[in-house]
Write a protein that holds these residues in place. Structure first.
Motif, PDB file in Angstrom:
ATOM      1  N   PRO A  87       0.835  -1.218   0.000  1.00 51.14           N
ATOM      2  CA  PRO A  87       0.000   0.000   0.000  1.00 51.14           C
ATOM      3  C   PRO A  87       0.859   1.254   0.000  1.00 51.14           C
ATOM      4  O   PRO A  87       1.992   1.247   0.501  1.00 51.14           O
ATOM      5  N   ILE A  88       0.318   2.323  -0.565  1.00 54.61           N
ATOM      6  CA  ILE A  88       1.054   3.585  -0.590  1.00 54.61           C
ATOM      7  C   ILE A  88       0.740   4.408   0.663  1.00 54.61           C
ATOM      8  O   ILE A  88       1.337   5.459   0.866  1.00 54.61           O
ATOM      9  N   ALA A  89      -0.197   3.936   1.474  1.00 44.81           N
ATOM     10  CA  ALA A  89      -0.531   4.650   2.714  1.00 44.81           C
ATOM     11  C   ALA A  89       0.659   4.635   3.666  1.00 44.81           C
ATOM     12  O   ALA A  89       1.563   3.794   3.564  1.00 44.81           O
ATOM     13  N   ASP A  90       0.665   5.592   4.577  1.00 45.68           N
ATOM     14  CA  ASP A  90       1.708   5.671   5.598  1.00 45.68           C
ATOM     15  C   ASP A  90       1.739   4.364   6.387  1.00 45.68           C
ATOM     16  O   ASP A  90       0.736   3.991   7.010  1.00 45.68           O
ATOM     17  N   PRO A  91       2.849   3.637   6.377  1.00 45.64           N
ATOM     18  CA  PRO A  91       2.907   2.358   7.094  1.00 45.64           C
ATOM     19  C   PRO A  91       2.712   2.494   8.597  1.00 45.64           C
ATOM     20  O   PRO A  91       2.382   1.520   9.276  1.00 45.64           O
ATOM     21  N   ASP A  92       2.902   3.697   9.126  1.00 43.90           N
ATOM     22  CA  ASP A  92       2.678   3.909  10.556  1.00 43.90           C
ATOM     23  C   ASP A  92       1.194   4.101  10.869  1.00 43.90           C
ATOM     24  O   ASP A  92       0.798   4.034  12.026  1.00 43.90           O
ATOM     25  N   ASP A  93       0.404   4.359   9.830  1.00 42.35           N
ATOM     26  CA  ASP A  93      -1.048   4.505  10.003  1.00 42.35           C
ATOM     27  C   ASP A  93      -1.682   3.159   9.699  1.00 42.35           C
ATOM     28  O   ASP A  93      -2.081   2.876   8.569  1.00 42.35           O
ATOM     29  N   GLU A  94      -1.786   2.319  10.728  1.00 40.90           N
ATOM     30  CA  GLU A  94      -2.243   0.949  10.515  1.00 40.90           C
ATOM     31  C   GLU A  94      -3.643   0.885   9.929  1.00 40.90           C
ATOM     32  O   GLU A  94      -3.923   0.041   9.074  1.00 40.90           O
ATOM     33  N   ALA A  95      -4.531   1.778  10.357  1.00 41.08           N
ATOM     34  CA  ALA A  95      -5.910   1.761   9.862  1.00 41.08           C
ATOM     35  C   ALA A  95      -5.952   2.058   8.366  1.00 41.08           C
ATOM     36  O   ALA A  95      -6.639   1.385   7.595  1.00 41.08           O
ATOM     37  N   ALA A  96      -5.197   3.076   7.933  1.00 43.39           N
ATOM     38  CA  ALA A  96      -5.180   3.435   6.510  1.00 43.39           C
ATOM     39  C   ALA A  96      -4.511   2.344   5.685  1.00 43.39           C
ATOM     40  O   ALA A  96      -4.954   2.016   4.578  1.00 43.39           O
ATOM     41  N   TRP A  97      -3.450   1.775   6.231  1.00 41.25           N
ATOM     42  CA  TRP A  97      -2.728   0.691   5.548  1.00 41.25           C
ATOM     43  C   TRP A  97      -3.663  -0.500   5.321  1.00 41.25           C
ATOM     44  O   TRP A  97      -3.758  -1.035   4.213  1.00 41.25           O
ATOM     45  N   ARG A  98      -4.356  -0.895   6.385  1.00 46.13           N
ATOM     46  CA  ARG A  98      -5.254  -2.049   6.291  1.00 46.13           C
ATOM     47  C   ARG A  98      -6.436  -1.752   5.361  1.00 46.13           C
ATOM     48  O   ARG A  98      -6.854  -2.605   4.589  1.00 46.13           O
ATOM     49  N   ALA A  99      -6.968  -0.527   5.436  1.00 48.94           N
ATOM     50  CA  ALA A  99      -8.105  -0.155   4.592  1.00 48.94           C
ATOM     51  C   ALA A  99      -7.728  -0.216   3.115  1.00 48.94           C
ATOM     52  O   ALA A  99      -8.504  -0.705   2.274  1.00 48.94           O
ATOM     53  N   GLU A 100      -6.526   0.271   2.780  1.00 50.68           N
ATOM     54  CA  GLU A 100      -6.089   0.234   1.383  1.00 50.68           C
ATOM     55  C   GLU A 100      -5.877  -1.206   0.917  1.00 50.68           C
ATOM     56  O   GLU A 100      -6.226  -1.570  -0.207  1.00 50.68           O
ATOM     57  N   LEU A 101      -5.323  -2.020   1.793  1.00 55.55           N
ATOM     58  CA  LEU A 101      -5.087  -3.421   1.451  1.00 55.55           C
ATOM     59  C   LEU A 101      -6.408  -4.139   1.184  1.00 55.55           C
ATOM     60  O   LEU A 101      -6.556  -4.868   0.192  1.00 55.55           O
ATOM     61  N   LEU A 102      -7.393  -3.927   2.055  1.00 56.92           N
ATOM     62  CA  LEU A 102      -8.699  -4.565   1.895  1.00 56.92           C
ATOM     63  C   LEU A 102      -9.417  -4.052   0.658  1.00 56.92           C
ATOM     64  O   LEU A 102     -10.093  -4.812  -0.039  1.00 56.92           O
TER      65      LEU A 102
END
Length: 214
Positions: A87-102
Protein backbone atom coordinates in the motif's frame (compact mmCIF):
# COMPACT_ATOMS: atom_id res chain seq x y z
CA UNK A 1 -26.14 -8.58 -4.19
CA UNK A 2 -28.79 -6.31 -2.70
CA UNK A 3 -32.03 -8.04 -1.65
CA UNK A 4 -33.89 -5.71 -4.02
CA UNK A 5 -31.97 -7.22 -6.95
CA UNK A 6 -33.01 -10.80 -6.20
CA UNK A 7 -36.56 -10.60 -7.65
CA UNK A 8 -35.09 -9.15 -10.82
CA UNK A 9 -32.55 -11.97 -11.02
CA UNK A 10 -35.23 -14.61 -10.55
CA UNK A 11 -37.41 -12.92 -13.19
CA UNK A 12 -34.51 -12.96 -15.65
CA UNK A 13 -33.81 -16.63 -14.97
CA UNK A 14 -37.52 -17.46 -15.33
CA UNK A 15 -37.41 -16.25 -18.93
CA UNK A 16 -35.25 -19.30 -19.66
CA UNK A 17 -36.71 -21.60 -17.01
CA UNK A 18 -40.25 -20.82 -15.71
CA UNK A 19 -39.82 -23.59 -13.13
CA UNK A 20 -37.64 -21.34 -11.04
CA UNK A 21 -40.27 -18.68 -10.31
CA UNK A 22 -42.79 -19.33 -7.53
CA UNK A 23 -46.43 -18.45 -8.19
CA UNK A 24 -47.69 -18.48 -4.62
CA UNK A 25 -47.18 -15.09 -2.94
CA UNK A 26 -45.98 -16.59 0.35
CA UNK A 27 -43.56 -18.94 -1.42
CA UNK A 28 -42.31 -16.09 -3.60
CA UNK A 29 -41.41 -13.97 -0.58
CA UNK A 30 -39.73 -16.92 1.10
CA UNK A 31 -37.80 -17.67 -2.09
CA UNK A 32 -36.51 -14.10 -2.33
CA UNK A 33 -35.35 -14.15 1.29
CA UNK A 34 -33.60 -17.47 0.81
CA UNK A 35 -31.83 -16.42 -2.39
CA UNK A 36 -30.86 -13.06 -0.89
CA UNK A 37 -29.20 -14.76 2.07
CA UNK A 38 -27.28 -17.24 -0.04
CA UNK A 39 -26.20 -14.72 -2.69
CA UNK A 40 -25.44 -11.80 -0.37
CA UNK A 41 -21.78 -11.66 -1.44
CA UNK A 42 -22.37 -12.37 -5.15
CA UNK A 43 -22.58 -9.40 -7.57
CA UNK A 44 -25.78 -9.27 -9.62
CA UNK A 45 -24.00 -9.30 -12.99
CA UNK A 46 -21.96 -12.33 -11.97
CA UNK A 47 -25.06 -14.20 -10.78
CA UNK A 48 -26.85 -13.56 -14.08
CA UNK A 49 -23.81 -14.69 -16.07
CA UNK A 50 -23.57 -17.83 -13.93
CA UNK A 51 -27.21 -18.59 -14.75
CA UNK A 52 -26.49 -18.21 -18.47
CA UNK A 53 -23.57 -20.61 -18.21
CA UNK A 54 -25.65 -23.07 -16.19
CA UNK A 55 -28.42 -23.32 -18.77
CA UNK A 56 -25.90 -23.57 -21.57
CA UNK A 57 -24.83 -26.90 -20.07
CA UNK A 58 -27.78 -28.21 -18.05
CA UNK A 59 -31.54 -28.75 -18.33
CA UNK A 60 -31.97 -28.84 -14.56
CA UNK A 61 -33.33 -25.79 -12.69
CA UNK A 62 -30.61 -23.64 -11.23
CA UNK A 63 -30.31 -23.33 -7.45
CA UNK A 64 -28.81 -20.38 -5.55
CA UNK A 65 -26.13 -22.79 -4.31
CA UNK A 66 -25.05 -23.34 -7.93
CA UNK A 67 -24.36 -19.62 -8.29
CA UNK A 68 -22.74 -19.28 -4.86
CA UNK A 69 -20.44 -22.25 -5.55
CA UNK A 70 -19.30 -20.74 -8.85
CA UNK A 71 -18.64 -17.42 -7.12
CA UNK A 72 -16.57 -19.05 -4.38
CA UNK A 73 -14.46 -20.84 -6.97
CA UNK A 74 -13.96 -17.60 -8.92
CA UNK A 75 -12.90 -15.69 -5.82
CA UNK A 76 -10.49 -18.47 -4.85
CA UNK A 77 -8.95 -18.48 -8.32
CA UNK A 78 -8.51 -14.71 -8.42
CA UNK A 79 -6.92 -14.54 -4.98
CA UNK A 80 -4.63 -17.51 -5.75
CA UNK A 81 -3.28 -15.47 -8.67
CA UNK A 82 -2.94 -12.29 -6.64
CA UNK A 83 -0.16 -11.03 -4.41
CA UNK A 84 -0.88 -7.93 -2.36
CA UNK A 85 1.10 -4.93 -3.60
CA UNK A 86 2.55 -2.71 -0.92
CA UNK A 87 0.00 0.00 0.00
CA UNK A 88 1.05 3.58 -0.59
CA UNK A 89 -0.53 4.65 2.71
CA UNK A 90 1.71 5.67 5.60
CA UNK A 91 2.91 2.36 7.09
CA UNK A 92 2.68 3.91 10.56
CA UNK A 93 -1.05 4.50 10.00
CA UNK A 94 -2.24 0.95 10.51
CA UNK A 95 -5.91 1.76 9.86
CA UNK A 96 -5.18 3.44 6.51
CA UNK A 97 -2.73 0.69 5.55
CA UNK A 98 -5.25 -2.05 6.29
CA UNK A 99 -8.10 -0.16 4.59
CA UNK A 100 -6.09 0.23 1.38
CA UNK A 101 -5.09 -3.42 1.45
CA UNK A 102 -8.70 -4.56 1.90
CA UNK A 103 -9.91 -2.19 -0.82
CA UNK A 104 -7.37 -3.63 -3.26
CA UNK A 105 -8.41 -7.18 -2.44
CA UNK A 106 -12.09 -6.28 -2.86
CA UNK A 107 -11.34 -4.79 -6.29
CA UNK A 108 -9.58 -8.01 -7.30
CA UNK A 109 -12.34 -10.24 -5.92
CA UNK A 110 -15.09 -8.32 -7.73
CA UNK A 111 -13.16 -8.20 -10.99
CA UNK A 112 -12.62 -4.42 -11.01
CA UNK A 113 -8.86 -4.90 -11.33
CA UNK A 114 -6.79 -7.86 -12.46
CA UNK A 115 -4.82 -9.91 -9.91
CA UNK A 116 -1.25 -8.71 -9.36
CA UNK A 117 0.96 -11.60 -10.58
CA UNK A 118 3.41 -13.02 -8.10
CA UNK A 119 6.26 -13.13 -10.61
CA UNK A 120 6.10 -9.37 -11.16
CA UNK A 121 6.36 -8.68 -7.47
CA UNK A 122 9.02 -11.22 -6.59
CA UNK A 123 11.30 -10.91 -9.60
CA UNK A 124 14.96 -10.33 -8.77
CA UNK A 125 15.59 -6.64 -8.05
CA UNK A 126 17.93 -4.59 -10.21
CA UNK A 127 21.54 -4.17 -9.10
CA UNK A 128 20.81 -0.65 -7.84
CA UNK A 129 17.78 -1.81 -5.83
CA UNK A 130 19.68 -4.79 -4.44
CA UNK A 131 22.52 -2.50 -3.38
CA UNK A 132 20.09 -0.28 -1.50
CA UNK A 133 18.43 -3.27 0.15
CA UNK A 134 21.83 -4.57 1.20
CA UNK A 135 22.69 -1.17 2.66
CA UNK A 136 19.48 -1.25 4.71
CA UNK A 137 20.64 -4.56 6.14
CA UNK A 138 18.00 -7.16 5.37
CA UNK A 139 18.30 -10.31 7.43
CA UNK A 140 14.88 -11.96 7.07
CA UNK A 141 13.38 -13.98 4.21
CA UNK A 142 10.89 -11.97 2.12
CA UNK A 143 7.85 -13.93 3.26
CA UNK A 144 8.71 -13.42 6.94
CA UNK A 145 9.49 -9.76 6.39
CA UNK A 146 6.07 -9.22 4.83
CA UNK A 147 4.31 -10.82 7.80
CA UNK A 148 6.00 -8.60 10.37
CA UNK A 149 6.12 -5.41 8.27
CA UNK A 150 3.65 -3.59 10.50
CA UNK A 151 5.92 -4.21 13.52
CA UNK A 152 8.92 -2.67 11.72
CA UNK A 153 7.34 0.16 9.68
CA UNK A 154 10.55 2.14 9.17
CA UNK A 155 12.40 -0.80 7.63
CA UNK A 156 9.34 -1.84 5.62
CA UNK A 157 9.02 1.66 4.20
CA UNK A 158 12.72 1.75 3.24
CA UNK A 159 12.42 -1.58 1.47
CA UNK A 160 9.31 -0.35 -0.35
CA UNK A 161 11.09 2.78 -1.54
CA UNK A 162 14.08 0.73 -2.68
CA UNK A 163 11.96 -1.63 -4.74
CA UNK A 164 9.99 1.27 -6.21
CA UNK A 165 13.22 3.04 -7.17
CA UNK A 166 12.28 6.10 -5.12
CA UNK A 167 14.65 8.23 -3.02
CA UNK A 168 15.05 7.06 0.57
CA UNK A 169 15.33 9.97 3.02
CA UNK A 170 17.16 7.75 5.50
CA UNK A 171 19.98 7.30 3.00
CA UNK A 172 21.11 10.84 3.84
CA UNK A 173 21.88 12.74 7.03
CA UNK A 174 19.14 15.05 8.32
CA UNK A 175 20.39 18.64 8.56
CA UNK A 176 17.37 19.60 10.68
CA UNK A 177 17.59 17.18 13.62
CA UNK A 178 21.14 15.89 12.91
CA UNK A 179 20.01 12.27 12.65
CA UNK A 180 22.77 10.35 10.85
CA UNK A 181 22.14 8.38 7.68
CA UNK A 182 20.32 5.14 8.37
CA UNK A 183 18.51 6.43 11.46
CA UNK A 184 15.00 7.94 11.69
CA UNK A 185 14.54 11.63 12.32
CA UNK A 186 14.14 12.80 15.91
CA UNK A 187 11.30 14.73 17.49
CA UNK A 188 12.59 17.88 19.18
CA UNK A 189 14.66 17.64 22.33
CA UNK A 190 12.98 14.41 23.42
CA UNK A 191 14.98 12.52 20.80
CA UNK A 192 11.90 10.36 20.17
CA UNK A 193 11.74 8.86 16.69
CA UNK A 194 9.48 10.67 14.23
CA UNK A 195 6.95 8.73 12.17
CA UNK A 196 8.20 10.44 9.02
CA UNK A 197 11.42 12.19 7.97
CA UNK A 198 11.72 15.96 8.09
CA UNK A 199 10.73 17.64 4.79
CA UNK A 200 14.27 19.00 4.29
CA UNK A 201 15.64 15.46 4.54
CA UNK A 202 13.17 14.22 1.94
CA UNK A 203 14.23 17.03 -0.39
CA UNK A 204 17.92 16.28 0.20
CA UNK A 205 17.43 12.61 -0.66
CA UNK A 206 15.55 13.51 -3.83
CA UNK A 207 18.32 15.88 -4.89
CA UNK A 208 21.19 13.49 -4.14
CA UNK A 209 22.81 11.84 -7.19
CA UNK A 210 21.97 8.17 -7.58
CA UNK A 211 24.39 5.88 -5.82
CA UNK A 212 25.78 8.70 -3.65
CA UNK A 213 25.02 9.42 -0.01
CA UNK A 214 25.71 13.00 1.13
Amino acid sequence: MNPEEVPQLIAQIALADPRVKRENEFERRAQVLMWAGILADVPYDYALKAAHEHYAQSVWPILPADIATRWTATVRDRMNRHTDPTPIADPDDEAAWRAELLATRHSVVTGQVAPAPLNELTASPSDEVQERLDRIGRYLPDEIGEQIARYRPVRAERERLARAGQPDPLDVRCDWCRAPAGEPCRQGKSLARRRSPHPSRIEAAAAAPKGQTP
